[in-house]
Design an enzyme around this catalytic site. Structure first.
Site, PDB file in Angstrom:
ATOM      1  N   ARG A 136      42.010  21.053   4.130  1.00 31.73           N
ATOM      2  CA  ARG A 136      41.262  21.775   3.090  1.00 31.73           C
ATOM      3  C   ARG A 136      41.711  21.369   1.685  1.00 31.73           C
ATOM      4  O   ARG A 136      40.946  21.503   0.731  1.00 31.73           O
ATOM      5  CB  ARG A 136      41.412  23.282   3.318  1.00 31.73           C
ATOM      6  CG  ARG A 136      42.807  23.828   3.175  1.00 31.73           C
ATOM      7  CD  ARG A 136      42.988  25.158   3.895  1.00 31.73           C
ATOM      8  NE  ARG A 136      42.977  24.994   5.343  1.00 31.73           N
ATOM      9  CZ  ARG A 136      43.050  26.008   6.205  1.00 31.73           C
ATOM     10  NH1 ARG A 136      43.105  27.252   5.765  1.00 31.73           N
ATOM     11  NH2 ARG A 136      43.046  25.782   7.504  1.00 31.73           N
ATOM     12  N   LYS A 183      54.484  19.802  12.968  1.00 33.05           N
ATOM     13  CA  LYS A 183      53.828  20.168  14.217  1.00 33.05           C
ATOM     14  C   LYS A 183      54.791  20.006  15.391  1.00 33.05           C
ATOM     15  O   LYS A 183      55.751  19.229  15.316  1.00 33.05           O
ATOM     16  CB  LYS A 183      52.616  19.257  14.467  1.00 33.05           C
ATOM     17  CG  LYS A 183      51.440  19.464  13.533  1.00 33.05           C
ATOM     18  CD  LYS A 183      50.333  18.471  13.855  1.00 33.05           C
ATOM     19  CE  LYS A 183      49.128  18.659  12.945  1.00 33.05           C
ATOM     20  NZ  LYS A 183      48.403  19.913  13.220  1.00 33.05           N
TER      21      LYS A 183
END
Length: 496
Positions: free
Chosen positions: A354, A280
């Protein structure tokens, strides 16, 4: 903070503080009119001087009001009476909490619960008054060397009810709302802790602490070796780059009938998310400690349910891991096998939530659930779509979705449903595995839910994307505790 309910006239209250409302253009609420009459028109006289006109959020302290027994009266501006709706009520309750807490009064009798709110009854107003007051006075100071405590903090709030017949229902509303506030506080406390303290092992320890506090709770913790045996290749791919071992934490509460199928909550517990090899940007990466807010909300709900001894069967599952980059970390392009046997091409290691959820969703089949609800700070796309007001909701079962939407409206912890159409599944196609873990930029929240839906074929399921509502940035940075109120209202409705 102690809460109770009481029926009686404001001028007869022996209290440090009595709180009454004033609407726009100095229109007195019913309780304010009673005080005005008892004091020989003193309220009206003071207001005519122009110190306050009733604009929403205004406050005015009055001391030694004639013919009253309280030490002081707090007038609170409520805005236009015809516009006094749920947001307005919630706003003035928060104003009262902060104002009285700073005043030095240790007790207050609040008559704002008597104000008419469109479409809401007294019990809703009482419940909201409890939870909003607690939320407004919440302060996270666990890690500060010097505490910023109020000199004489507010200790007791008495909420007015119209008649004696409302006392018992009112006390029950206080009891339930207090339990919800206790659960919300735990959620906020856990989420506000930094990643060097709140790691997967710490979350497991918190679950064990809940078990000690509430004897009806059962806790099981799976270690990485246990998950390896179960074939949880997706979940374990996330923790591979971290020195912190992943944990799969299960809490069981059995308060309902023995033959009743449980509601299962599954929380994403990424205790810090660097993005892994798909690193990130550095700006605001500190906020990625909040990537475990789904897990924190599951623990908060379990605490609230156990606190109020709700007659329901509930299972909470926390999929906890830390997403870090190192030589052992998962690479973009790696293919892993999930517990379900389906293979996943990991195109982006920053779509890790996920991956832990999909194995947890396969794992919960063993509980033969009535419904399964997962809670996750899953996609930045949800913030783009819905901002910071609504939780994103997607489901494979319309009645479940409607129940959650309704619970959100009741609790004012609102959600908005997005479609889960088959056409979106096309975006998850992979040339090298059964599916990819991302579907490109378009409809990112929906394709993330589409990914999860491939692991929920055997039960009724809903997905709550809380990326936009779980925490605030900026000056008021910190966890909100959402969607604990929504989930608790859903469970209360289901248990009734």
């Amino acid at each position: 903070m102690e809460f109770s309910v009481k029926s009686g006239n404001p001028e007869k209250q022996r209290s440090a503080c009595v709180v009454v409302g004033v609407f726009d253009r100095r229109k007195l609420s019913s309780a304010a009119r009673v005080l005005d009459k008892a004091s020989g028109g003193a309220l009206s006289t003071i207001l005519r001087r122009g110190d306050m006109d009733g604009e929403k959020g205004q406050t005015l302290w009055l001391y030694n009001l004639p013919n009253t027994l309280c030490e002081r009266v707090l007038l609170v501006g409520c805005g236009k009476e015809r516009d006094f709706d749920e947001p307005a009520y919630r706003s003035v309750i928060a104003t009262v909490a902060r104002t009285v807490n700073k005043s030095g009064a240790v007790e207050a009798v609040n008559y704002l619960t008597d104000l008419p709110v469109k479409g809401r009854d007294t019990l809703w107003k009482i419940s909201q008054a409890v939870t909003i007051t607690q939320d407004s006075l919440y302060s996270f100071q666990q890690l500060k060397s010097k505490k910023e405590d109020t000199q004489r903090p507010l200790k007791r709030i008495i909420l007015s009810v119209p008649s004696r017949a409302d006392l018992l229902p009112g006390e029950d509303a206080v009891r339930v709302a207090t339990a919800i506030s206790v659960g919300t506080k735990l959620t906020r406390d856990l989420a506000n802790l930094p990643g060097n303290i709140c790691n997967p092992t710490y979350l497991a320890e918190q679950a064990l602490q809940l078990k000690k506090t509430y004897k009806g709770l059962k806790v099981e913790i799976l270690e990485e070796a246990d998950m390896e045996k179960l074939g949880m290749g997706a979940l374990l791919s996330v923790s591979r780059g971290s020195e912190q071992p992943a944990k799969l934490i299960t809490l069981e509460y059995r308060g309902g009938r023995k033959d009743a199928k449980p509601v299962v909550l599954v929380g994403k517990g990424i205790t810090f998310d660097t993005g892994g090899i798909s690193l990130k940007p550095g700006a605001e990466m500190d906020e990625m400690k909040f990537d475990m807010c789904g897990a924190a909300s599951v623990l908060g709900v379990m605490k609230a349910v156990a606190e109020m001894m709700l007659p329901i069967n509930l299972v909470g599952v926390v999929a906890a891991a830390e997403n870090m980059p190192d030589g052992k970390a998962t690479r973009p392009g790696d293919v892993v096998t999930s517990m379900s046997g389906q293979t996943i091409e990991i195109l982006n290691t920053d779509a890790e939530g996920r991956l832990v959820l999909c194995d947890a969703l396969s794992y919960v089949e063993r509980f033969d659930p009535d419904v399964v609800i997962d809670i996750a700070t899953l996609t930045g796309a949800c913030i783009i779509a819905l901002g910071h007001q609504a939780t994103g909701l997607l489901s494979n079962h319309s009645p479940l979705a409607n129940d959650l939407l309704g619970a959100g409206k009741q609790s004012y912890d609102r959600a908005w449903e997005l479609p889960l159409w088959d056409e979106y599944q096309e975006q998850l196609k992979s040339n090298f595995a059964d599916m990819a873990n991302i579907g490109g930029r378009p409809a990112g929240t929906i394709t993330a839910a589409c990914f999860l839906s491939r692991f929920t074929k055997k039960y009724k399921w809903a997905h709550l994307d809380i990326a936009g509502v779980a925490w605030k940035s900026g000056k008021e940075k910190g966890a909100t505790g959402r969607p604990v109120p929504l989930l608790m209202q859903y469970l209360l409705n289901k248990a009734s």
